[in-house]
Design an enzyme around this catalytic site. Structure first.
Site, short mmCIF file in Angstrom:
data_model
loop_
_atom_site.label_atom_id
_atom_site.label_comp_id
_atom_site.label_asym_id
_atom_site.label_seq_id
_atom_site.Cartn_x
_atom_site.Cartn_y
_atom_site.Cartn_z
N TYR A 216 -1.42 -0.43 11.20
CA TYR A 216 -1.68 -1.09 10.03
C TYR A 216 -0.57 -0.81 8.88
O TYR A 216 0.05 -1.68 8.57
CB TYR A 216 -3.00 -0.55 9.26
CG TYR A 216 -3.05 -0.88 7.85
CD1 TYR A 216 -3.01 -2.09 7.31
CD2 TYR A 216 -3.00 0.20 6.79
CE1 TYR A 216 -2.94 -2.51 6.00
CE2 TYR A 216 -3.24 -0.04 5.46
CZ TYR A 216 -2.98 -1.27 5.00
OH TYR A 216 -3.19 -1.71 3.76
N THR B 176 1.02 -1.30 0.07
CA THR B 176 -0.19 -0.07 0.05
C THR B 176 0.80 1.25 -0.17
O THR B 176 2.07 1.19 0.60
CB THR B 176 -1.05 0.04 1.16
OG1 THR B 176 -1.62 1.40 1.50
CG2 THR B 176 -0.02 -0.34 2.52
N ASP B 177 0.39 2.32 -0.56
CA ASP B 177 1.07 3.65 -0.55
C ASP B 177 1.20 4.14 1.00
O ASP B 177 1.96 5.04 1.09
CB ASP B 177 0.38 4.75 -1.46
CG ASP B 177 -0.93 5.07 -1.20
OD1 ASP B 177 -1.60 4.24 -0.17
OD2 ASP B 177 -1.73 5.80 -1.89
N GLU B 178 0.38 3.54 1.81
CA GLU B 178 0.39 4.18 3.36
C GLU B 178 1.75 3.79 3.89
O GLU B 178 1.87 4.53 5.00
CB GLU B 178 -0.94 3.46 3.97
CG GLU B 178 -2.30 3.85 3.44
CD GLU B 178 -3.31 3.63 4.38
OE1 GLU B 178 -3.14 3.83 5.68
OE2 GLU B 178 -4.27 3.26 3.81
N LYS C 258 2.44 -3.16 7.24
CA LYS C 258 2.71 -3.41 5.87
C LYS C 258 4.13 -3.03 5.38
O LYS C 258 4.79 -3.66 4.37
CB LYS C 258 1.70 -2.64 5.01
CG LYS C 258 0.13 -3.20 5.08
CD LYS C 258 0.09 -4.53 4.55
CE LYS C 258 0.02 -4.68 2.99
NZ LYS C 258 -0.37 -5.89 2.76
#
Length: 325
Positions: free
Chosen positions: A153, A125-127, A157
């Site tokens: 979260y 994810t870009d997060e 990741k």
């Protein structure tokens, strides 16, 4: 190609199963899913009679299950969609996210090495990059941007991404990673922004918007995400990370207003609520690498995609029963 698709009964995983079976008639898919709250067998039911499809209920953290499956099936590629993915839930229970998103990935990587699987692909994810300032619209995340996760979260990741790349360095495990922007489309669990707002608006309930609603997200249709992952597992360079963005940045408040307008609902339904802890302000993806190296580009126009998405949820109103308060 024979693929093991983990998290296959979830939102993106089930759409990826569709994409593979529709676009690669010679491929076979083995689907593994624990069937937690966000995974539904109904998402895969239309493939039940397809001889190229099989489903196994299991947990990626269960080494005995994963290793037995790999020994039996001798797959050519593992695509890992299995993850806990909701930021609010990670603030309530970080340990669950660490278990699935880190320990589970470790089990899969060990299985790749033990059974010499030709390719492992991690869906990220870009997060993992953290956020960008609202007043610097020229700034975007590239694959070389530092990892600065803001939530349990995104930290889980980011840890998984580092683990995957460490296996490439230490063991020459054939890995690739994609980091996508926010996905939208059919079958998304209604705790996420778009389906949640649609279902609450349909019920005439208040639409809770965090903070001032100016947090910006880049929206990517799930089918475009699937096409990118498919391209990377077949043509991506082992050890590489590829950003996958939709090129459609929207403040959350404007997106909610758009959904209300499309539904013919009043903006008075919007209710501002206290901001989420550590809420990232802006995400923006630089997807030049995958465009230049592999020729991928998103093909779904956002205005069309969001209308089709809205129509799907309106036709599947029973899905809104799982909405979290």
């Amino acid at each position: 190609m024979k693929l093991l698709i983990t998290g296959a009964a979830g939102f993106i995983g089930s759409n990826f199963v569709d994409f593979i079976l529709e676009n690669h008639p010679e491929d076979q898919v083995v689907c593994l899913d624990k069937l937690t709250y966000a995974g539904k067998l109904e998402n895969l039911a239309h493939h039940w009679q397809d001889s190229r499809f099989q489903f196994v209920r299991g947990d990626i953290c269960d080494q005995d299950c994963v290793f037995a499956l790999l020994e039996r099936e001798q797959v050519d590629c593992i695509v890992n969609f299995a993850a806990e993915s909701h930021v609010d839930r990670s603030l309530e229970d970080p340990s669950t996210f660490l278990r699935t998103n880190v320990q589970g990935v470790c089990v899969l990587l060990d299985g790749v090495n033990a059974f010499q699987v030709p390719r492992f692909h991690q869906v990220s994810t870009d997060e993992v990059y953290g956020d960008l300032p609202l007043d610097r619209p020229e700034q975007t995340f590239s694959e070389d941007s530092p990892l600065r996760p803001s939530s349990p979260y995104s930290a889980s990741k980011a840890a998984a991404d580092l683990l995957v790349l460490s296996y490439f360095r230490s063991f020459e495990t054939p890995v690739t990673i994609t980091r996508s922007s926010n996905n939208y489309g059919p079958r998304q669990f209604p705790e996420k922004l778009i389906p949640r707002m649609i279902f609450r608006a349909m019920a005439g309930q208040p639409l809770p918007v965090y903070g001032d609603g100016q947090n910006v997200r880049d929206w990517l249709h799930v089918r475009d995400h699937c096409s990118a992952v498919d391209l990377v597992i077949r043509k991506g360079l082992p050890g590489s990370v590829y950003n996958v963005g939709g090129g459609t940045e929207q403040p959350n408040l404007e997106l909610v207003k758009l959904l209300l307008a499309l539904m013919g609902k009043e903006e008075s339904l919007i209710s501002f609520v206290p901001d989420r802890k550590g809420h990232d302000r802006r995400y923006a993806i630089d997807a030049q690498k995958i465009q230049k190296e592999l020729g991928w580009r998103p093909v779904t126009d956002f205005s069309r995609g969001i209308r089709e998405t809205l129509q799907w949820y309106q036709a599947h109103s029973e899905q809104g029963g799982a909405n979290r308060e």
